[in-house]
Design a protein around this motif. Structure first.
Motif, PDB file in Angstrom:
ATOM      1  N   CYS A 155      51.471   9.969  29.175  1.00 28.56           N
ATOM      2  CA  CYS A 155      50.078   9.775  29.612  1.00 28.56           C
ATOM      3  C   CYS A 155      49.494   8.545  28.936  1.00 28.56           C
ATOM      4  CB  CYS A 155      49.223  10.991  29.245  1.00 28.56           C
ATOM      5  SG  CYS A 155      49.727  12.535  30.021  1.00 28.56           S
ATOM      6  N   ARG A 156      49.763   8.423  27.652  1.00 28.34           N
ATOM      7  CA  ARG A 156      49.270   7.289  26.859  1.00 28.34           C
ATOM      8  C   ARG A 156      49.759   5.968  27.457  1.00 28.34           C
ATOM      9  NH1 ARG A 156      51.199   9.100  21.782  1.00 28.34           N
ATOM     10  NH2 ARG A 156      49.799  10.830  22.146  1.00 28.34           N
ATOM     11  N   LYS A 157      51.002   5.962  27.875  1.00 27.68           N
ATOM     12  CA  LYS A 157      51.587   4.742  28.440  1.00 27.68           C
ATOM     13  C   LYS A 157      51.017   4.406  29.816  1.00 27.68           C
ATOM     14  CE  LYS A 157      55.905   5.010  25.905  1.00 27.68           C
ATOM     15  NZ  LYS A 157      57.345   5.204  25.947  1.00 27.68           N
ATOM     16  N   SER A 158      50.544   5.397  30.557  1.00 18.15           N
ATOM     17  CA  SER A 158      50.028   5.129  31.903  1.00 18.15           C
ATOM     18  C   SER A 158      48.571   4.662  31.903  1.00 18.15           C
ATOM     19  CB  SER A 158      50.195   6.357  32.800  1.00 18.15           C
ATOM     20  OG  SER A 158      49.364   7.409  32.383  1.00 18.15           O
ATOM     21  N   ILE A 159      47.844   4.853  30.815  1.00 17.78           N
ATOM     22  CA  ILE A 159      46.425   4.479  30.786  1.00 17.78           C
ATOM     23  C   ILE A 159      46.212   2.990  31.055  1.00 17.78           C
ATOM     24  CG2 ILE A 159      44.381   4.305  29.283  1.00 17.78           C
ATOM     25  CD1 ILE A 159      45.178   7.111  28.196  1.00 17.78           C
ATOM     26  N   PRO A 160      46.952   2.068  30.421  1.00 20.14           N
ATOM     27  CA  PRO A 160      46.746   0.649  30.754  1.00 20.14           C
ATOM     28  C   PRO A 160      47.031   0.334  32.230  1.00 20.14           C
ATOM     29  CG  PRO A 160      47.951   0.856  28.693  1.00 20.14           C
ATOM     30  CD  PRO A 160      47.864   2.230  29.289  1.00 20.14           C
TER      31      PRO A 160
ATOM     32  N   VAL B   1      38.995   5.933  40.164  1.00 21.70           N
ATOM     33  CA  VAL B   1      40.049   6.518  39.331  1.00 21.70           C
ATOM     34  C   VAL B   1      39.382   7.433  38.316  1.00 21.70           C
ATOM     35  CG1 VAL B   1      41.980   6.062  37.768  1.00 21.70           C
ATOM     36  CG2 VAL B   1      41.470   4.442  39.618  1.00 21.70           C
ATOM     37  N   ILE B   2      39.864   8.676  38.266  1.00 24.84           N
ATOM     38  CA  ILE B   2      39.356   9.675  37.326  1.00 24.84           C
ATOM     39  C   ILE B   2      40.525  10.187  36.504  1.00 24.84           C
ATOM     40  CG2 ILE B   2      38.264  11.946  37.075  1.00 24.84           C
ATOM     41  CD1 ILE B   2      36.881  11.419  39.783  1.00 24.84           C
ATOM     42  N   GLY B   3      40.327  10.265  35.190  1.00 24.46           N
ATOM     43  CA  GLY B   3      41.320  10.848  34.292  1.00 24.46           C
ATOM     44  C   GLY B   3      40.838  12.211  33.845  1.00 24.46           C
ATOM     45  N   SER B   4      41.527  13.271  34.243  1.00 21.63           N
ATOM     46  CA  SER B   4      41.105  14.643  33.948  1.00 21.63           C
ATOM     47  C   SER B   4      41.980  15.282  32.877  1.00 21.63           C
ATOM     48  CB  SER B   4      41.164  15.490  35.225  1.00 21.63           C
ATOM     49  OG  SER B   4      40.883  16.839  34.943  1.00 21.63           O
ATOM     50  N   SER B   5      41.333  15.739  31.810  1.00 20.47           N
ATOM     51  CA  SER B   5      42.024  16.443  30.730  1.00 20.47           C
ATOM     52  C   SER B   5      41.454  17.856  30.606  1.00 20.47           C
ATOM     53  CB  SER B   5      41.820  15.698  29.406  1.00 20.47           C
ATOM     54  OG  SER B   5      42.399  16.415  28.337  1.00 20.47           O
ATOM     55  N   GLN B   6      42.275  18.778  30.158  1.00 22.48           N
ATOM     56  CA  GLN B   6      41.825  20.146  29.902  1.00 22.48           C
ATOM     57  C   GLN B   6      41.264  20.300  28.493  1.00 22.48           C
ATOM     58  OE1 GLN B   6      44.487  23.368  31.532  1.00 22.48           O
ATOM     59  NE2 GLN B   6      45.952  21.685  31.404  1.00 22.48           N
ATOM     60  N   GLU B   7      41.344  19.243  27.733  1.00 22.90           N
ATOM     61  CA  GLU B   7      40.946  19.317  26.331  1.00 22.90           C
ATOM     62  C   GLU B   7      39.431  19.213  26.182  1.00 22.90           C
ATOM     63  OE1 GLU B   7      44.541  17.269  24.022  1.00 22.90           O
ATOM     64  OE2 GLU B   7      43.761  16.069  25.682  1.00 22.90           O
ATOM     65  N   PRO B   8      38.894  19.705  25.066  1.00 19.41           N
ATOM     66  CA  PRO B   8      37.451  19.606  24.838  1.00 19.41           C
ATOM     67  C   PRO B   8      37.026  18.168  24.537  1.00 19.41           C
ATOM     68  CG  PRO B   8      38.520  20.642  22.961  1.00 19.41           C
ATOM     69  CD  PRO B   8      39.574  20.464  24.016  1.00 19.41           C
ATOM     70  N   MET B   9      35.762  17.882  24.772  1.00 18.83           N
ATOM     71  CA  MET B   9      35.227  16.545  24.516  1.00 18.83           C
ATOM     72  C   MET B   9      35.433  16.125  23.064  1.00 18.83           C
ATOM     73  SD  MET B   9      34.048  14.861  27.034  1.00 18.83           S
ATOM     74  CE  MET B   9      33.516  15.082  28.710  1.00 18.83           C
TER      75      MET B   9
ATOM     76  N   TRP C 191      47.847  14.453  23.683  1.00 20.64           N
ATOM     77  CA  TRP C 191      49.130  14.644  23.000  1.00 20.64           C
ATOM     78  C   TRP C 191      50.318  14.135  23.829  1.00 20.64           C
ATOM     79  CZ3 TRP C 191      51.914  17.356  26.408  1.00 20.64           C
ATOM     80  CH2 TRP C 191      51.237  18.231  27.257  1.00 20.64           C
ATOM     81  N   CYS C 192      50.064  13.703  25.054  1.00 21.69           N
ATOM     82  CA  CYS C 192      51.122  13.348  26.002  1.00 21.69           C
ATOM     83  C   CYS C 192      51.465  11.858  25.902  1.00 21.69           C
ATOM     84  CB  CYS C 192      50.642  13.711  27.407  1.00 21.69           C
ATOM     85  SG  CYS C 192      51.688  13.152  28.747  1.00 21.69           S
TER      86      CYS C 192
ATOM     87  N   LYS D 158      51.010  21.941  35.663  1.00 25.07           N
ATOM     88  CA  LYS D 158      51.693  22.440  34.467  1.00 25.07           C
ATOM     89  C   LYS D 158      52.423  21.338  33.707  1.00 25.07           C
ATOM     90  CE  LYS D 158      52.463  26.931  36.634  1.00 25.07           C
ATOM     91  NZ  LYS D 158      51.952  26.645  37.947  1.00 25.07           N
ATOM     92  N   ALA D 159      52.722  20.230  34.360  1.00 26.14           N
ATOM     93  CA  ALA D 159      53.479  19.139  33.743  1.00 26.14           C
ATOM     94  C   ALA D 159      52.660  17.850  33.835  1.00 26.14           C
ATOM     95  CB  ALA D 159      54.827  18.967  34.435  1.00 26.14           C
ATOM     96  N   LEU D 160      52.648  17.099  32.752  1.00 26.09           N
ATOM     97  CA  LEU D 160      51.849  15.869  32.653  1.00 26.09           C
ATOM     98  C   LEU D 160      52.731  14.683  32.312  1.00 26.09           C
ATOM     99  CD1 LEU D 160      48.917  17.258  30.494  1.00 26.09           C
ATOM    100  CD2 LEU D 160      48.945  16.986  32.970  1.00 26.09           C
ATOM    101  N   PRO D 161      52.314  13.478  32.639  1.00 19.79           N
ATOM    102  CA  PRO D 161      51.151  13.135  33.448  1.00 19.79           C
ATOM    103  C   PRO D 161      51.431  13.410  34.916  1.00 19.79           C
ATOM    104  CG  PRO D 161      52.364  11.141  32.957  1.00 19.79           C
ATOM    105  CD  PRO D 161      53.050  12.270  32.221  1.00 19.79           C
TER     106      PRO D 161
END
Length: 175
Positions: free
Chosen positions: A78-83, A99-107, A74-75, A138-141
């Motif tokens: 975050c979406r902009k930093s992926i590329p 590089v690892i991208g960690s989310s708290q969201e379910p698969m 939802w961030c 508490k704050a992303l990304p």
């Protein structure tokens, strides 16, 4: 004694000023220093014990420098930093950076998202939120750089990661 309309006007002015200050404060949340204020990551500390559920194979972290990015579907930032993180992964993976991208969201939330915006690095779920909680995220990304010994050596916004930062970390780590 002040008239009622003067008191009402003064109260409204005060409310407007407080609202404006709150707006400025919220606008600055994207700034790395403000994000550092909200997140509890401490430089020089060992990365706490954790366990990820990876999308696909888990990376071999032995002897590697790790760039760990905390993100959510939802961030928008975050979406902009992926590329950018995809490019960092491609450029430095042969030099020992994982590089690892960690989310708290379910698969079930992460997987459809990655079909639209693929991560060429290692997406993972911190489903029990153990690492997020231990680091006070508490704050992303938000990203942290971890040396080969597991020590946190940098923290901040993914957009603030530079070639110099990564090269220095990789060179120090190989000494």
């Amino acid at each position: 004694m002040p008239r009622k309309e003067n008191r009402t006007s003064a109260c409204q002015t005060l409310k407007n000023v407080v609202g404006f200050v709150c707006l400025l404060f919220c606008m600055n949340l994207a700034h790395a220093d403000m994000v550092d204020f909200f997140n509890g990551v401490k430089l020089g500390k060992q990365l706490p014990e954790h366990q990820f559920s990876f999308v696909g194979a888990a990376p071999d972290l032995r002897g590697q420098v790790v760039l760990l990015d905390f993100w959510a579907t939802w961030c928008e930032p975050c979406r902009k930093s992926i590329p950018e993180l995809n490019a960092i992964h491609e450029k430095y993976k042969a030099k020992g950076l994982v590089v690892i991208g960690s989310s708290q969201e379910p698969m079930a939330t992460i997987l459809p998202y990655l079909e639209k915006l693929p991560m060429q690095y290692f997406p993972a779920a911190d489903i029990d939120q153990k690492l997020h909680k231990a680091l006070g995220i508490k704050a992303l990304p938000y990203a942290i750089l971890i040396d080969r010994s597991g020590k946190i050596i940098w923290r901040g916004q993914p957009t603030n990661i530079t070639d110099k930062l990564l090269e220095t970390a990789l060179n120090k780590a190989s000494d």
